[in-house]
Design an enzyme around this catalytic site. Sequence first.
Site, PDB file in Angstrom:
ATOM      1  N   HIS A  93       0.836  -1.205   0.000  1.00 16.86           N
ATOM      2  CA  HIS A  93       0.000   0.000   0.000  1.00 16.86           C
ATOM      3  C   HIS A  93       0.868   1.252   0.000  1.00 16.86           C
ATOM      4  O   HIS A  93       0.621   2.201  -0.759  1.00 16.86           O
ATOM      5  CB  HIS A  93      -0.913  -0.031   1.230  1.00 16.86           C
ATOM      6  CG  HIS A  93      -1.640   1.242   1.501  1.00 16.86           C
ATOM      7  ND1 HIS A  93      -2.959   1.435   1.149  1.00 16.86           N
ATOM      8  CD2 HIS A  93      -1.247   2.398   2.110  1.00 16.86           C
ATOM      9  CE1 HIS A  93      -3.334   2.646   1.515  1.00 16.86           C
ATOM     10  NE2 HIS A  93      -2.304   3.249   2.099  1.00 16.86           N
ATOM     11  N   GLU A  94       1.889   1.271   0.842  1.00 19.75           N
ATOM     12  CA  GLU A  94       2.756   2.450   0.938  1.00 19.75           C
ATOM     13  C   GLU A  94       3.582   2.643  -0.329  1.00 19.75           C
ATOM     14  O   GLU A  94       3.768   3.772  -0.802  1.00 19.75           O
ATOM     15  CB  GLU A  94       3.653   2.349   2.167  1.00 19.75           C
ATOM     16  CG  GLU A  94       2.907   2.257   3.495  1.00 19.75           C
ATOM     17  CD  GLU A  94       1.977   3.439   3.737  1.00 19.75           C
ATOM     18  OE1 GLU A  94       2.237   4.523   3.186  1.00 19.75           O
ATOM     19  OE2 GLU A  94       0.987   3.286   4.475  1.00 19.75           O
ATOM     20  N   HIS A 127       1.565   4.399  -2.968  1.00 23.46           N
ATOM     21  CA  HIS A 127       1.464   5.861  -2.855  1.00 23.46           C
ATOM     22  C   HIS A 127       2.581   6.546  -3.644  1.00 23.46           C
ATOM     23  O   HIS A 127       2.364   7.563  -4.302  1.00 23.46           O
ATOM     24  CB  HIS A 127       1.570   6.279  -1.382  1.00 23.46           C
ATOM     25  CG  HIS A 127       0.290   6.159  -0.611  1.00 23.46           C
ATOM     26  ND1 HIS A 127      -0.902   6.673  -1.067  1.00 23.46           N
ATOM     27  CD2 HIS A 127       0.031   5.606   0.604  1.00 23.46           C
ATOM     28  CE1 HIS A 127      -1.851   6.439  -0.166  1.00 23.46           C
ATOM     29  NE2 HIS A 127      -1.311   5.792   0.847  1.00 23.46           N
ATOM     30  N   GLU A 134      -6.018   6.738  -0.836  1.00 20.41           N
ATOM     31  CA  GLU A 134      -5.959   5.566   0.045  1.00 20.41           C
ATOM     32  C   GLU A 134      -6.593   4.349  -0.621  1.00 20.41           C
ATOM     33  O   GLU A 134      -6.043   3.247  -0.575  1.00 20.41           O
ATOM     34  CB  GLU A 134      -6.648   5.872   1.375  1.00 20.41           C
ATOM     35  CG  GLU A 134      -5.909   6.863   2.244  1.00 20.41           C
ATOM     36  CD  GLU A 134      -4.513   6.399   2.598  1.00 20.41           C
ATOM     37  OE1 GLU A 134      -4.359   5.230   2.986  1.00 20.41           O
ATOM     38  OE2 GLU A 134      -3.575   7.203   2.480  1.00 20.41           O
TER      39      GLU A 134
END
Length: 268
Positions: free
Chosen positions: A129-130, A133, A191
């Site tokens: 997920h990070e 980004h 997100e």
Amino acid sequence: MVFMKVSFKAALAATLVVMVGCSSSPTGRKQFAVLPDSQMDTMGVESFAEMKKETPASPNATLRKHVQCVADTLIAVLPNKYRNQEWEVVLFDDEQVNAFALPGYKVGVYTGLLKVAENQSQLAAVVGHELAHVIARHGNERVSTQFATSQALALGYQLSGEDSPEKIVIFQALGIGVQVGIILPFSRTHESEADLLGLEYMAKAGFDPRESVQLWRNMSTWTNSKTPELLSTHPSHSTRIDDLEDNMSPNLATYNALVAQNKQAKCY
């Protein structure tokens, strides 16, 4: 008063026109990111250096090796531009349940997260997920959006005539409207997009994508935010779980194909 409203709307509309279609994220979503990526990289490297000064790295070599393995396994399946960079991964000795990735190819994981991410796949869900980004340039998009909206408000204020108590109250309300109507939805979109990209990365890397759902169930027992989703920068846990489950089938098929070849991730 009418002139003030028209001026603000014209300025904001001009900003929003520019915000549509300047570039596209990996999912094909139109995005507005005007800062040079090199500048974002420099900012990320500088921020990471400050974090390392303020928070020590974990002395636990076993945990550091585990986190590094998960990150390396994910990085190996990223697009070429990102896979071939020298990523720096640090396990910070801090009890907060968090992780992050910064432009400039920096990844930070806090030891507190390992109490919630109970296995390699749950940790991969967070790290993936990070990484998403960074790859989707969300940091650039957030900074660019905030800059553009603040400039639109400033221009509207300047074109609206002399200062008055009424004018100040109106522009304070407009500022709140921009925050709720533009900034926060963009953040929630980021997100959700990072969740789905991270799900894809973890499955391609051989981590069980079903554990992403369990991770957020774990998170829901650790955190109890009462902030309405409308006023939050993050989707609710239930929204995230629903979105992950809706996109699970193709990613699970990817993972199962790797398992059949004994190519699943092995960061125990």
